[in-house]
Write an enzyme that holds these catalytic residues in place. Structure first.
Site, PDB file in Angstrom:
ATOM      1  CD  GLU A   1      -7.883  -2.159  -1.610  1.00 34.01           C
ATOM      2  OE1 GLU A   1      -7.713  -1.191  -2.553  1.00 34.01           O
ATOM      3  OE2 GLU A   1      -6.390  -1.867  -1.148  1.00 34.01           O
TER       4      GLU A   1
ATOM      5  CB  THR B   1      -5.528  -5.261  -2.609  1.00 36.89           C
ATOM      6  OG1 THR B   1      -6.515  -4.180  -3.387  1.00 36.89           O
ATOM      7  CG2 THR B   1      -4.094  -4.620  -3.016  1.00 36.89           C
TER       8      THR B   1
ATOM      9  CD  GLU C   1      -3.033  -1.117   0.082  1.00 37.15           C
ATOM     10  OE1 GLU C   1      -2.784   0.471  -0.313  1.00 37.15           O
ATOM     11  OE2 GLU C   1      -4.232  -1.588   0.673  1.00 37.15           O
TER      12      GLU C   1
HETATM   13 FE   LIG Z   1      -7.017  -0.768  -4.280  1.00 36.52          FE
HETATM   14 FE   LIG Z   2      -5.652  -0.269  -0.925  1.00 35.11          FE
END
Ligand SMILES: [Fe+2]
Ligand SMILES: [Fe+2]
Length: 393
Positions: A259, A229, A135
């Site tokens: 996500e 993710t 991330e």
């Molecule tokens: Fe994402």
């Molecule tokens: Fe993310």
């Protein structure tokens, strides 16, 4: 994180696009076109500032006239894609899940967080750290989106729907790394300096998604990644809950739901491309799958472990956070989501691509089962992220 697939699968590339050279230790940086000794020597002096995996990079493979398609979709994107963004005032912020530094009870809240973190095993932290580092390399992903012809943010503050999406998407994503980073810092369970070094190396390395400046390839890649993710944060949430840390479960689950929303937006764009240009869209999907979807953090390095990403991926696989089966499941999901089996009016090449893509999920699963059957010797690797403690990979 599905790197195990790289070693077990090899699909013929229908384009000359990805002659890959994976360099082992010592990590000399060179492209296949750069073989001279002087170049190698030069690169040795500045290791890790260039991509670790270099191949012939294809650029601008989408015919220039197709840029018009994306221009003509401006209004559509405003009505159908921007609606998947959340107004800032309605968004959660990392601080909603963290001890309040201004409060009298701050130290008590930190103590509680640390007590809960004590119940989680080291291998769980390795996976959570890998997810956080992924991330934190967000500058790379915004760059990647802005490589795409026809949709890039031309000025940094462009008023097009595509550019508005990319900036706001980045701003939403930025909270994910922030929250996980602060949580991990407070947990006291991980070596923050090693983690910070890994992030710096990773952003410096960039990534190579092989999307060739094409939004067809780019949005297929992001559809796949957002779902990947969503799955992995969902699984770290589930495991945190199993270990009794409901607050961490809530953190990971909240990120997973972002996500999911992003996946919805990106898959909608590709759905639209299938509607208006089915032939080139199916060719793009087959092309991405032949090249394999590389994970965004595939170039990660901590200054010590030359195979850090492979080791992290193995732990994620062993804990069931992200597995080769998930890779097949994501593809199967997308094939269903885009009705790939039912596409009609395709060219011969398009039909072949359709057959290839539709047959791929069971093929990946068979290869995976065979690989599992060859009972891999478990090995033990020290991870700098957890102070060099040994982890089974
Ligand atoms: Fe994402
Ligand atoms: Fe993310």
């Amino acid at each position: 994180m599905a790197l195990s697939l790289n070693s077990m699968m090899s699909f013929p590339s229908h384009k000359l696009s990805s002659k890959s050279i994976k360099l082992g230790s010592p990590r000399v940086l060179m492209a296949s076109t750069l073989h001279s000794t002087s170049k190698v020597a030069e690169n040795l002096k500045k290791p890790h500032f260039a991509p670790r995996e270099v191949h012939v990079q294809v650029t601008h493979s989408m015919p220039p006239q197709k840029v018009e398609i994306f221009k003509s979709l401006e209004g559509w994107a405003e009505e159908n894609i921007l609606v998947h963004l959340k107004p800032v005032e309605k968004c959660w912020q990392p601080q909603d899940f963290l001890p309040e530094p201004e409060s009298e009870g701050f130290f008590e809240q930190v103590k509680e967080l640390r007590a809960r973190a004590m119940e989680l095993p080291d291998d769980y932290f390795v996976v959570l750290v890998g997810d956080m580092i992924t991330e934190e390399a967000l500058p790379t992903y915004q760059t990647m989106l802005n490589t795409l012809d026809g949709v890039r943010d031309e000025t940094g503050a462009s008023p097009t729907s595509w550019a508005i999406w990319t900036r706001a998407w980045t701003a939403e994503e930025n909270r994910h790394g922030d929250l996980l980073n602060k949580y991990l810092y407070l947990s006291g369970r991980v070596d923050m300096k090693q983690i910070e070094k890994t992030i710096q190396y990773l952003i410096g390395s960039g990534m190579d998604p092989k999307t060739e400046n094409s939004p067809y390839l780019g949005f297929i890649y992001t559809s796949f990644q957002e779902r990947a993710t969503f799955i992995s944060h969902g699984n770290t949430a589930r495991l945190a809950k199993e270990h009794g840390d409901l607050k961490l479960a809530q953190i990971c689950g909240t990120i997973a739901s972002d996500e999911k929303r992003h996946e919805t937006a990106y898959t909608k764009i590709v759905e639209k491309l299938f509607e208006i240009d089915p032939d080139d869209t199916i060719l793009a999907l087959a092309d991405m799958m032949r090249k394999k979807i590389s994970m965004p953090a595939h170039l990660m390095y901590d200054g010590q472990d030359d195979n850090l990403f492979e080791h992290f991926s193995s732990v994620a696989q062993r804990l069931g956070v992200y597995t080769a089966k998930d890779y097949a499941d994501i593809l199967e999901f997308l094939v269903g989501r885009w009705n790939v089996e039912k596409l009609t009016g395709l060219s011969g090449e398009g039909r072949r691509a359709q057959d290839f893509v539709c047959g791929l999920p069971p093929r990946i699963r068979r290869l995976e089962e065979r690989a599992q059957g060859r009972a891999k010797q478990a090995s033990i690797i020290p991870f700098s992220w957890v102070f060099g403690r040994n982890i089974i990979v």
